[in-house]
Scaffold this active site. Structure first.
Site, PDB file in Angstrom:
ATOM      1  CG  HIS A 200      47.797 -43.657 -36.139  1.00  0.00           C
ATOM      2  ND1 HIS A 200      47.286 -43.295 -34.922  1.00  0.00           N
ATOM      3  CD2 HIS A 200      47.974 -42.503 -36.804  1.00  0.00           C
ATOM      4  CE1 HIS A 200      47.162 -41.990 -34.860  1.00  0.00           C
ATOM      5  NE2 HIS A 200      47.562 -41.480 -35.995  1.00  0.00           N
ATOM      6  CG  HIS A 235      42.976 -49.671 -30.785  1.00  0.00           C
ATOM      7  ND1 HIS A 235      43.281 -48.614 -31.610  1.00  0.00           N
ATOM      8  CD2 HIS A 235      43.820 -50.687 -31.169  1.00  0.00           C
ATOM      9  CE1 HIS A 235      44.267 -48.968 -32.441  1.00  0.00           C
ATOM     10  NE2 HIS A 235      44.596 -50.221 -32.192  1.00  0.00           N
ATOM     11  CE  LYS A 276      38.992 -41.853 -20.337  1.00  0.00           C
ATOM     12  NZ  LYS A 276      39.847 -42.855 -19.768  1.00  0.00           N
ATOM     13  N   GLY A 279      35.186 -41.754 -29.069  1.00  0.00           N
ATOM     14  CA  GLY A 279      35.534 -40.961 -30.252  1.00  0.00           C
ATOM     15  C   GLY A 279      36.234 -39.662 -29.886  1.00  0.00           C
ATOM     16  CG  HIS A 282      45.032 -40.071 -30.342  1.00  0.00           C
ATOM     17  ND1 HIS A 282      46.381 -40.315 -30.329  1.00  0.00           N
ATOM     18  CD2 HIS A 282      44.491 -40.901 -31.255  1.00  0.00           C
ATOM     19  CE1 HIS A 282      46.648 -41.255 -31.221  1.00  0.00           C
ATOM     20  NE2 HIS A 282      45.529 -41.637 -31.792  1.00  0.00           N
ATOM     21  NE  ARG A 291      44.010 -40.824 -37.501  1.00  0.00           N
ATOM     22  CZ  ARG A 291      44.063 -41.860 -36.702  1.00  0.00           C
ATOM     23  NH1 ARG A 291      44.334 -43.045 -37.183  1.00  0.00           N
ATOM     24  NH2 ARG A 291      43.857 -41.735 -35.393  1.00  0.00           N
ATOM     25  CG  ASP A 340      37.930 -44.507 -33.983  1.00  0.00           C
ATOM     26  OD1 ASP A 340      38.018 -45.028 -35.117  1.00  0.00           O
ATOM     27  OD2 ASP A 340      38.738 -44.746 -33.069  1.00  0.00           O
ATOM     28  NE  ARG A 384      60.146 -61.134 -20.388  1.00  0.00           N
ATOM     29  CZ  ARG A 384      59.829 -60.902 -19.128  1.00  0.00           C
ATOM     30  NH1 ARG A 384      59.591 -59.673 -18.708  1.00  0.00           N
ATOM     31  NH2 ARG A 384      59.741 -61.898 -18.275  1.00  0.00           N
TER      32      ARG A 384
HETATM   33  N1  CMC Z   1      36.095 -38.773 -22.469  1.00  0.00           N
HETATM   34  C1  CMC Z   1      36.181 -38.207 -21.245  1.00  0.00           C
HETATM   35  N2  CMC Z   1      37.338 -37.931 -20.650  1.00  0.00           N
HETATM   36  C2  CMC Z   1      38.467 -38.237 -21.317  1.00  0.00           C
HETATM   37  C3  CMC Z   1      38.449 -38.808 -22.589  1.00  0.00           C
HETATM   38  C4  CMC Z   1      37.204 -39.098 -23.147  1.00  0.00           C
HETATM   39  N3  CMC Z   1      37.111 -39.663 -24.349  1.00  0.00           N
HETATM   40  N4  CMC Z   1      39.715 -39.013 -23.000  1.00  0.00           N
HETATM   41  C5  CMC Z   1      40.518 -38.555 -22.033  1.00  0.00           C
HETATM   42  N5  CMC Z   1      39.747 -38.104 -21.008  1.00  0.00           N
HETATM   43  C6  CMC Z   1      40.221 -37.541 -19.763  1.00  0.00           C
HETATM   44  C7  CMC Z   1      40.828 -38.629 -18.898  1.00  0.00           C
HETATM   45  O1  CMC Z   1      39.854 -39.277 -18.131  1.00  0.00           O
HETATM   46  C8  CMC Z   1      41.781 -37.827 -18.070  1.00  0.00           C
HETATM   47  O2  CMC Z   1      41.070 -37.177 -17.058  1.00  0.00           O
HETATM   48  P1  CMC Z   1      41.662 -37.063 -15.578  1.00  0.00           P
HETATM   49  O3  CMC Z   1      42.992 -36.379 -15.721  1.00  0.00           O
HETATM   50  O4  CMC Z   1      40.637 -36.288 -14.826  1.00  0.00           O
HETATM   51  O5  CMC Z   1      41.804 -38.481 -15.108  1.00  0.00           O
HETATM   52  C9  CMC Z   1      42.281 -36.760 -19.050  1.00  0.00           C
HETATM   53  O6  CMC Z   1      41.267 -36.634 -20.032  1.00  0.00           O
HETATM   54  C10 CMC Z   1      43.566 -37.061 -19.727  1.00  0.00           C
HETATM   55  O7  CMC Z   1      43.438 -38.240 -20.427  1.00  0.00           O
HETATM   56  P2  CMC Z   1      44.718 -38.980 -20.920  1.00  0.00           P
HETATM   57  O8  CMC Z   1      45.350 -39.694 -19.782  1.00  0.00           O
HETATM   58  O9  CMC Z   1      45.627 -38.072 -21.654  1.00  0.00           O
HETATM   59  O10 CMC Z   1      44.110 -40.041 -21.972  1.00  0.00           O
HETATM   60  P3  CMC Z   1      44.801 -41.400 -22.301  1.00  0.00           P
HETATM   61  O11 CMC Z   1      45.977 -41.125 -23.159  1.00  0.00           O
HETATM   62  O12 CMC Z   1      45.006 -42.231 -21.102  1.00  0.00           O
HETATM   63  O13 CMC Z   1      43.673 -42.137 -23.153  1.00  0.00           O
HETATM   64  C11 CMC Z   1      42.256 -42.711 -24.853  1.00  0.00           C
HETATM   65  C12 CMC Z   1      43.561 -42.027 -24.526  1.00  0.00           C
HETATM   66  C13 CMC Z   1      42.119 -42.748 -26.375  1.00  0.00           C
HETATM   67  C14 CMC Z   1      42.276 -44.175 -24.346  1.00  0.00           C
HETATM   68  C15 CMC Z   1      41.114 -41.951 -24.208  1.00  0.00           C
HETATM   69  O14 CMC Z   1      41.115 -40.638 -24.697  1.00  0.00           O
HETATM   70  C16 CMC Z   1      39.771 -42.611 -24.412  1.00  0.00           C
HETATM   71  O15 CMC Z   1      39.398 -43.530 -23.674  1.00  0.00           O
HETATM   72  N6  CMC Z   1      38.988 -42.152 -25.426  1.00  0.00           N
HETATM   73  C17 CMC Z   1      37.734 -42.751 -25.754  1.00  0.00           C
HETATM   74  C18 CMC Z   1      37.918 -43.980 -26.632  1.00  0.00           C
HETATM   75  C19 CMC Z   1      38.372 -43.608 -28.027  1.00  0.00           C
HETATM   76  O16 CMC Z   1      37.807 -42.746 -28.658  1.00  0.00           O
HETATM   77  N7  CMC Z   1      39.374 -44.340 -28.524  1.00  0.00           N
HETATM   78  C20 CMC Z   1      39.913 -44.144 -29.875  1.00  0.00           C
HETATM   79  C21 CMC Z   1      41.340 -43.733 -29.831  1.00  0.00           C
HETATM   80  S1  CMC Z   1      42.013 -43.053 -31.315  1.00  0.00           S
HETATM   81  C22 CMC Z   1      41.762 -44.008 -32.672  1.00  0.00           C
HETATM   82  C23 CMC Z   1      41.854 -45.460 -32.525  1.00  0.00           C
HETATM   83  O17 CMC Z   1      42.730 -46.004 -31.890  1.00  0.00           O
HETATM   84  O18 CMC Z   1      40.995 -46.080 -33.116  1.00  0.00           O
END
Ligand code: CMC
Length: 399
Positions: A200, A235, A276, A279, A282, A291, A340, A384
């Site tokens: 990925h 992640h 949060k 699953g 992204h 996927r 996930d 870096r």
């Molecule tokens: N649940 C609730 N709110 C969410 C979630 C979630 N899973 N994901 C994004 N948001 C909200 C986030 O809080 C933000 O809200 P606000 O603008 O009010 O602060 C808004 O949606 C926009 O989020 P974003 O900034 O675009 O998200 P990000 O790019 O910073 O984070 C992420 C991406 C994957 C870390 C996040 O979506 C997350 O924490 N998801 C849950 C964990 C998860 O499923 N991770 C797996 C990622 S994909 C496959 C892998 O790597 O294994």
């Protein structure tokens, strides 16, 4: 900024955030497609095996039939793990039981010991790196399998050979974990999940491996860093966390609560708490993860045929609940599930222990990591980033 060399890093805007952009010939992650070395993910999931995809990632092209059988033979030959790693896995039982270590931690240490014992551990030459990639690919399922045997208190499955040479990589992984040869259907579903998880581009763990490799450190060390990065619930750890969350919802609303307002109420509470939901979401995909529907469909089919699972609920009920949660997330937050989410549901339906979901992710992503480590070593420049200082203004120590 822009560094003008063969190794180019650019900073650019994704949404409102600055991000690092680099070049890779391994994978392309776009809103509209996910491509491994020119092959699209739906095509691979439908028509390739994980062994073929591993060859594509590690050796850089689609294998000819004779190349594939040579590759499979090389992997099967390397499946058994050294006695010192087996001794460590046996000793890890109490750590796993007490909770001071989880399977991802034990896997990380086992890979580190593999490195200590590898005759080519200190070389970053291309041919040595390729041989080490194959050894890691072959041995990680054996580590996972033996670890699960230790957890379950059963004798290790096939420690002399690391499995059954007649079984595919995916089937052998399940066999090593359980001592029972899996059905073709289960082996196929795990095979597809391994294909989906394999690569990925610059996700956090792969970037970690490239940063480590970029110092000209060794492959096993870089992979240990990748494992540590993948473990986190934001992640790869999300596949376990997603299932734990679904179990929590199922416990709170009960099987009869699915399809009623109770799940909406649970979700509304989660939104109020700014929780949060694991699953979902992204960093790159904002209109859905390519996927996720592939695995969801396969998992649904498996669930329909399996009447019960470790939760005691009918297997399809978990998918019913998952789909309801997905719908509410989409309706109320416009956030799609990532891979996930269906992975957690699918592995759970198959009876795979939850703490092994992320280690199984490693068994797949090892191919992508090793491909990136090799790409980095082949044309290296230290990675870096430059930080913008936000601390106190300059002041005198001695006034
Ligand atoms: N649940 C609730 N709110 C969410 C979630 C979630 N899973 N994901 C994004 N948001 C909200 C986030 O809080 C933000 O809200 P606000 O603008 O009010 O602060 C808004 O949606 C926009 O989020 P974003 O900034 O675009 O998200 P990000 O790019 O910073 O984070 C992420 C991406 C994957 C870390 C996040 O979506 C997350 O924490 N998801 C849950 C964990 C998860 O499923 N991770 C797996 C990622 S994909 C496959 C892998 O790597 O294994």
């Amino acid at each position: 900024f822009k560094q003008k060399t063969a190794y180019e890093i650019r900073l650019s805007l994704v949404g409102s955030e600055m991000c690092i952009r680099d070049r890779t010939a391994i994978c392309s992650v776009e809103q509209g497609s996910l491509i491994y070395r020119g092959y699209e993910i739906h095509d691979l999931a439908q028509n390739a095996t994980f062994e073929e995809v591993s060859f594509v990632l590690l050796e850089g092209r689609k294998p000819e039939p004779h190349e594939l059988s040579r590759f499979k033979g090389e992997i099967i030959k390397e499946r058994a793990i050294p006695g010192a790693v087996i001794d460590y896995l046996r000793a890890s039982g109490p750590m796993l039981k007490s909770g001071t270590a989880v399977p991802m931690d034990v896997l990380r240490t086992a890979v580190s010991i593999l490195g200590n014992l590898d005759p080519e551990s200190q070389s970053v030459a291309a041919d040595a790196n390729l041989r080490k990639s194959k050894r890691l690919l072959a041995r990680i399922p054996t580590i996972i399998g033996h670890m699960q045997n230790v957890i379950d208190g059963r004798p290790l499955v096939a420690p002399e050979t690391g499995g059954d040479a007649s079984l595919s990589h995916a089937a052998n992984l399940l066999y090593l974990m359980t001592g029972t040869k899996p059905s073709p259907e289960f082996a196929h579903v795990v095979d597809v999940s391994l294909i989906l998880y394999a690569e990925h581009d610059y996700n956090a763990s792969t970037f970690a491996t490239r940063v480590i490799a970029g110092t000209l450190s060794d492959m096993h060390g870089a992979v240990c860093g990748g494992i540590a990065a993948l473990k986190g619930p934001l992640h790869g750890g999300a596949n376990e966390a997603a299932m734990e969350m679904l179990k929590e919802i199922m416990q709170d609303v009960g099987e009869s609560g699915i399809g009623t307002k109770k799940v909406d109420d649970w979700m509304d509470d989660a939104f109020v708490q700014k929780r949060k939901l694991m699953g979902f979401g992204h960093r790159v995909y904002k209109n859905g993860d390519h996927r996720a529907p592939i695995l969801h469909k396969l998992g649904r089919q498996v669930a329909a045929k399996n009447t019960a699972n470790p939760g005691g609920h009918s297997a399809s009920k978990w998918f019913d609940l998952g789909e309801q949660v997905q719908k509410i997330m989409l309706d109320k937050k416009s956030i799609h599930p990532n891979v996930d989410f269906p992975c957690g549901l699918t592995y759970f339906t198959m009876g795979i222990p939850v703490p092994q979901y992320t280690p199984i992710f490693v068994a797949s992503r090892i191919t992508g990591w090793c491909a990136h480590i090799m790409e980095q070593h082949a044309d290296n420049r230290l990675i870096r980033p430059v930080a913008q200082y936000t601390g106190p203004a300059l002041k005198k120590w001695k006034a």
